[in-house]
Each structure stands twice: as C-alpha cells, then as structure tokens.
Scaffold this active site. Structure first.
Site, PDB file in Angstrom:
ATOM      1  N   CYS A   1      37.775  40.503  42.924  1.00 48.24           N
ATOM      2  CA  CYS A   1      38.086  40.694  44.342  1.00 48.24           C
ATOM      3  C   CYS A   1      37.623  42.078  44.802  1.00 48.24           C
ATOM      4  CB  CYS A   1      39.576  40.541  44.593  1.00 48.24           C
ATOM      5  SG  CYS A   1      40.022  40.739  46.346  1.00 48.24           S
TER       6      CYS A   1
ATOM      7  N   ASP B   1      26.547  31.761  47.166  1.00 51.82           N
ATOM      8  CA  ASP B   1      25.514  31.127  47.993  1.00 51.82           C
ATOM      9  C   ASP B   1      25.373  29.628  47.752  1.00 51.82           C
ATOM     10  OD1 ASP B   1      25.054  33.589  49.063  1.00 51.82           O
ATOM     11  OD2 ASP B   1      23.137  33.940  48.057  1.00 51.82           O
TER      12      ASP B   1
END
Length: 332
Positions: free
Chosen positions: A101, A204
């Site tokens: 994160c 992606d």
C-alpha cells in the site's frame, strides 16, 4: 485451476484488496462473476490487537464468497502475529500480508510499501505470521520497489518464499508511482524466474486480452485485478473464460449494468445499514454508469439521495430512460 497451499481455486483470476471497496458485498459479486479468489480490504493489525469493534467487524465473511483471503496491515512482529492468530480462527482460507500500500498515512507509519523497504523486518514478520496462521497458507503482496532507485521485488519475493509464504502478488509499479504511469511486467517476470512459489501479476489488467498478455509475458501463475473491476465485476468471468477458451465474452449491456448495480445496492445496505450503505453505494453507481448516456447528470442526482429506496428508484428511472434512447441496448 490454481492452488495456494492447501486451498484450491476454480481459476487463477484474483480480486485485489482495495480499501473502502472489498467488503463482503463486493466480494460476493466478484465471486458470482467468476473470481477464483477474493481478497478482503486491509485490516490494521494494531486496531485488531486492541479490540477495535469496527476493525473486528471487517473479519466478517459470507459463505457464498469463499474462498477468501484476509489481508493484514502492520509493521511489527507482535501485532501481525496476534492478528494472524485471530484470523486463523475465522472463516478466511488465506492470510495475506500487505507490503504494497503506497498511501501516505500507511507508509509513514512504517506499514504497507514501507515495510518492503526493511527486508530483515519483513522476513521476521512473514515467518511469524506463517507460524501463527496454523494450516492457513500465507501470501504476500508487494510492489516493484519504493522508487526507481530502489527496486527490490525479487529480494522480497525470495525472503517471502524462505519464510514460508505460499504465493506472492507483485504490482508492477513503485510506491512512489502510486497508480500513475504503466505497470512494469518485466519485474513480475523477474520475480517468477527467481522463486518456485506461485506468482500473481498485478497492474494494468483492464481487459481479458491484457490479462493473457501479462500471463504470457511474465509466466505468472495468476492474474490479480483491482481498479479494472470497479463498476465492472464482469471482468472476472471474461478473463477466466478467455484464459480457458480464447473466446471473448460480450460486454454487459446498459441494462445489465443497472441490474447488477441494483443488486449491489441491496447487498451493501443489508451489510452496512441504510445510512452507510446508501452513501457508500454512490461511488459504485458512478463506476457502474460511467460511459452511459447522460451519466454525469445522473451521478449528480445520485449524490443527493440519502435512502436505499431513493437510490433504487433513481436507478430504475435511469434504466427506463436509457431504454427509450436509440442504441441504449448497445454494450459499452
């Protein structure tokens, strides 16, 4: 199929953990739409250790969403070990360690992506969590590195394997990139070549074609989808089907999008109550309706609604409006 430790998955398509999104309601939808594994949003270990009621409630798992991976966030051995012991007694099948994160409030506390900057401590934590997890396999999610001058994904993967992790998920961006630019699939390939445990590629993945391209480029064992699933849980079924058959399933119609948004609203309100569920659903409706006719105007209306009945009435009226428009039935 893919196997993580003693947990067999129906396919190798995984829902990524996303804070504020991957609650039981969203995980149920993702599972219904074909995800082989769903991952819960990160749980702060210190809050869990100190018995925070809201944090404890995040351990709730519904039978229809299994198998589930529960992700823990922390930076010290003690709290991570205690959290793993608590989760070992829950319905979660897998325990995942957050080392990726990039949010400021997370890494400034030494957790998330910052933890991967300290390989020795990361290794101690993984080993402690593996011991505390009992028969539940442990996985680790991390990024390419901290920035372009500090790329250490391969090192972290080797440490995770040595410490007993059964799988790693690699996001092909650095922490400093956040979610900008393009994911580097070469680093996922390098990790896969460096370890024998499962490697799941992340970054992606927005179409079935992108998923297969990443798998072929990297040799990864699985694909993890995060932002590509927002307002688009169909992507799990599309990706799994394309991997298995090479066939592209049709995109959801405008009507299908609204129908699933309505179901999502019901699930979220049942889970979180009228006040919170209604407000949290607003962002999901914005994602579900993105690209539909006059959706910007519709989202302005949705953001003023404060009841679940009001949300559903607005969605149904919007659907009727779409169906009267020429070409509204065309997929988007």
């Amino acid at each position: 199929m893919m196997k993580i430790g003693n947990v067999e998955l129906e396919n190798n398509v995984v829902l990524a953990p996303m804070a504020g999104v991957c609650n039981p309601s969203f995980r149920v939808l993702a599972k219904e739409m074909g995800a082989g594994l769903v991952t819960a949003e990160m749980v702060a270990t210190r809050a869990l250790q100190h018995g925070n009621a809201k944090t404890r409630s995040m351990l709730k798992i519904l039978p229809e969403e299994k198998p589930v991976s529960m992700q823990i966030l922390g930076c010290d051995v003690e709290s991570m070990q205690i959290a793993a012991e608590l989760i070992a007694d829950t319905e979660a099948q897998i325990i995942d360690i957050n080392m990726g994160c990039p949010a400021n409030k997370v890494h400034k506390a030494g957790s998330g992506a910052a933890l991967a900057r300290d390989p020795e401590n990361a290794g101690r934590i993984i080993e402690a969590v593996v011991k505390a997890a009992g028969n539940k396999p442990v996985t680790v999610k991390f990024r390419k590195g901290w920035d372009d001058d500090h790329i250490n994904a391969v090192e972290i993967a080797k440490i995770a394997e040595q410490a007993g992790a059964k799988s790693v998920a690699v996001h092909g961006r650095t922490a400093k990139q956040m979610y900008t630019g393009h994911a580097d699939w070469d680093i996922i390939k390098a990790v896969k070549q460096a370890v024998k445990i499962n490697v799941v590629g992340n970054g992606d993945i927005t179409t079935p074609q992108k998923a297969v391209e990443m798998l072929q480029h990297t040799g990864a064992d699985g694909v993890m989808i995060g932002r590509g699933a927002l307002g688009n849980p169909w992507i799990f079924k599309q990706v799994a089907h394309y991997i298995a058959t090479g066939e592209i399933l049709p995109s959801p119609t405008a009507e299908e999008r609204i129908r699933v948004a309505l179901r999502h609203a019901d699930l979220l309100v049942d889970e979180k109550g009228e006040y919170t569920g209604t407000r949290e659903m607003r962002k999901h409706i914005a994602w579900y309706t993105k690209g539909l006719f006059e959706s910007n105007k519709f989202r302005d209306e949705i953001n003023l609604i404060e009841t679940s009945d009001g949300l559903k009435d607005a969605l149904n009226r919007y659907l009727e409006f779409l169906l009267t428009r020429e070409g509204a039935e065309v997929t988007v």
